[in-house]
Design a protein around this motif. Structure first.
Motif, PDB file in Angstrom:
ATOM      1  N   GLY A 179       0.774  -1.230   0.000  1.00 29.75           N
ATOM      2  CA  GLY A 179       0.000   0.000   0.000  1.00 29.75           C
ATOM      3  C   GLY A 179       0.805   1.280   0.000  1.00 29.75           C
ATOM      4  N   GLN A 180       2.118   1.223   0.165  1.00 32.88           N
ATOM      5  CA  GLN A 180       2.919   2.438   0.142  1.00 32.88           C
ATOM      6  C   GLN A 180       3.316   2.768  -1.290  1.00 32.88           C
ATOM      7  N   THR A 181       3.705   4.005  -1.508  1.00 36.06           N
ATOM      8  CA  THR A 181       4.182   4.404  -2.833  1.00 36.06           C
ATOM      9  C   THR A 181       5.701   4.432  -2.840  1.00 36.06           C
ATOM     10  N   ALA A 182       6.271   4.335  -4.016  1.00 33.12           N
ATOM     11  CA  ALA A 182       7.718   4.269  -4.174  1.00 33.12           C
ATOM     12  C   ALA A 182       8.160   5.169  -5.317  1.00 33.12           C
ATOM     13  N   LYS A 183       9.453   5.438  -5.339  1.00 29.15           N
ATOM     14  CA  LYS A 183      10.098   6.058  -6.490  1.00 29.15           C
ATOM     15  C   LYS A 183      10.986   5.012  -7.140  1.00 29.15           C
ATOM     16  N   ILE A 184      10.969   4.948  -8.441  1.00 33.25           N
ATOM     17  CA  ILE A 184      11.816   4.006  -9.169  1.00 33.25           C
ATOM     18  C   ILE A 184      12.925   4.793  -9.855  1.00 33.25           C
ATOM     19  N   CYS A 185      14.149   4.425  -9.554  1.00 29.58           N
ATOM     20  CA  CYS A 185      15.328   5.075 -10.138  1.00 29.58           C
ATOM     21  C   CYS A 185      15.962   4.069 -11.096  1.00 29.58           C
ATOM     22  N   ASP A 186      15.934   4.408 -12.400  1.00 35.28           N
ATOM     23  CA  ASP A 186      16.366   3.436 -13.393  1.00 35.28           C
ATOM     24  C   ASP A 186      17.169   4.125 -14.483  1.00 35.28           C
ATOM     25  N   TYR A 187      17.975   3.333 -15.176  1.00 34.63           N
ATOM     26  CA  TYR A 187      18.786   3.859 -16.269  1.00 34.63           C
ATOM     27  C   TYR A 187      18.014   3.800 -17.579  1.00 34.63           C
ATOM     28  N   VAL A 188      18.108   4.871 -18.349  1.00 31.43           N
ATOM     29  CA  VAL A 188      17.490   4.965 -19.660  1.00 31.43           C
ATOM     30  C   VAL A 188      18.594   5.226 -20.672  1.00 31.43           C
ATOM     31  N   PHE A 189      18.592   4.493 -21.781  1.00 30.99           N
ATOM     32  CA  PHE A 189      19.650   4.617 -22.780  1.00 30.99           C
ATOM     33  C   PHE A 189      19.791   6.077 -23.230  1.00 30.99           C
ATOM     34  N   VAL A 229      16.928   7.991 -14.307  1.00 31.84           N
ATOM     35  CA  VAL A 229      15.662   8.706 -14.338  1.00 31.84           C
ATOM     36  C   VAL A 229      14.804   8.247 -13.164  1.00 31.84           C
ATOM     37  N   VAL A 230      14.212   9.213 -12.438  1.00 30.30           N
ATOM     38  CA  VAL A 230      13.388   8.911 -11.279  1.00 30.30           C
ATOM     39  C   VAL A 230      11.910   9.003 -11.656  1.00 30.30           C
ATOM     40  N   THR A 231      11.164   7.942 -11.386  1.00 32.03           N
ATOM     41  CA  THR A 231       9.713   7.932 -11.598  1.00 32.03           C
ATOM     42  C   THR A 231       9.039   7.889 -10.229  1.00 32.03           C
ATOM     43  N   PRO A 232       8.387   8.984  -9.805  1.00 30.38           N
ATOM     44  CA  PRO A 232       7.766   9.011  -8.465  1.00 30.38           C
ATOM     45  C   PRO A 232       6.339   8.462  -8.491  1.00 30.38           C
ATOM     46  N   GLY A 233       5.787   8.252  -7.285  1.00 36.61           N
ATOM     47  CA  GLY A 233       4.378   7.895  -7.156  1.00 36.61           C
ATOM     48  C   GLY A 233       4.017   6.533  -7.691  1.00 36.61           C
TER      49      GLY A 233
END
Length: 355
Positions: free
Chosen positions: A95-105, A111-115
């Protein structure tokens, strides 16, 4: 500190990153860390655990401190996928939200994707927690199952007691206790807590050498992360790996956590270790000044029945370790990184006894 702010600091042109010390023995301080040495530290650990690009890590520790910042740097250096959640006592809860930090070519920085909803079905390759987070997670069945899927669980920031280790001993993957500090830019040694390789001895990374000084304190020679030999305040014992011949070590307690009571030296951590399986509520061992003995042992506890707590001490401890006083408090003082706030505990014991 937010993840975006941390990344901005890491990718800035200057070579220094500010990190807080834990504050377990006093007021937290700000230390300047060299980025190149932090990268060296990340490589040491990632190589030891054989982490590779596209592995997934969970960040659930505060980013003001070295453990949180190093998790981000490991992900940058090894191009891991990073799931970031707000630090809490239940980092694997639904039930919690996260940020995903991932590499983009084509992008210099991740790149950080929130929510993003917390990925409950993901299997994490690397998770670092403090003991309290692990303890809480084990109390909730669905969170415990997620924890069992973690490939490498690192537990640091405080001692792992025997009861917690027993709960982890049959976990199917790797569970590690870490040894390190802000000055060594996170951990420089690991010990297994589960499986046939479980041990009380820490194994330093290959570039790290350890020894003892005349007072029995651990001395660290880790040129990739610290300039010169680092003399710690940790009382230790050395051993040898029978196969490799490498020096191992185990921690006895902190030099500053020795109570000298009437000429008898009492190690605070050893007293706590003896009592931990039998105490019904959170507690710490501390001290107060005494005209007759110089210092005496004091038990600070959240248990309201202090006489019952003292009776446990009388039953389980050598007579000269038994606290001279037991003080109730609603909350045991802890640092933000989950360690006992020793200086605050000592102050509280003195004030509450006087009252």
């Amino acid at each position: 500190m937010e993840l975006e702010e941390c990344l901005k600091e890491i990718y800035a042109h200057n070579q220094i990153i500010n990190v807080k010390t834990s504050g377990s023995t006093g007021t937290p301080k700000v230390m300047q860390a060299d980025k190149e040495l932090m990268i060296n530290s990340s490589r040491m650990m990632c190589d030891y655990l054989k982490l590779v690009a596209a592995d997934t890590a969970l960040l659930c520790l505060p980013l003001d401190y070295i453990a949180g910042k190093m998790m981000v740097i490991r992900c940058i250096e090894r191009q891991l996928r990073l799931v970031c959640v707000e630090p809490s006592g239940h980092p694997l809860r639904s039930g919690q939200t996260a940020k995903i930090c991932d590499y983009v070519f084509g992008k210099r920085a991740p790149v950080v994707t929130p929510g993003v909803p917390f990925p409950c079905d993901d299997t994490f390759d690397l998770v670092a927690m403090v003991p309290l987070q692990v303890y809480n997670t084990l109390r909730v069945d669905e969170e415990r199952k997620r924890l069992m899927r973690v490939r490498h669980l690192l537990i640091g920031g405080g001692a792992v007691d025997d009861s917690l280790q027993k709960e982890l001993k049959d976990f199917p993957n790797y569970v590690w206790s870490t040894y390190g500090m802000t000055e060594t830019l996170s951990n420089i040694a690991l010990r297994r807590l589960n499986g046939p390789e479980a041990s009380e001895w820490y194994r330093p990374y290959s570039s790290v050498e350890v020894s003892l000084n005349d007072e029995g304190c651990l001395v660290i020679d880790a040129p990739l992360v610290h300039e010169g030999r680092l003399v710690t305040n940790d009382m230790a014992e050395l051993g040898k790996d029978k196969i490799t011949g490498r020096t191992l070590f185990r921690i006895i307690g902190r030099k500053g956590n020795v109570i000298n009571s009437g000429g008898i030296k009492i190690q605070i951590e050893e007293v706590e270790r003896r009592l931990r399986p039998f105490m019904k509520a959170p507690f710490v061992i501390t001290r107060r000044a005494d005209r007759k003995f110089g210092e005496v042992v004091v038990l600070l506890t959240e248990q309201t029945d202090t006489e019952a707590a003292l009776e446990v001490c009388r039953r389980e401890l050598p007579h000269y370790w038994v606290p001279k006083a037991c003080v109730h408090t609603d909350h045991i003082p802890m640092t933000e990184t989950g360690k006992p706030a020793r200086a605050e505990a000592e102050r509280m014991a003195a004030e509450l006894i006087v009252k």
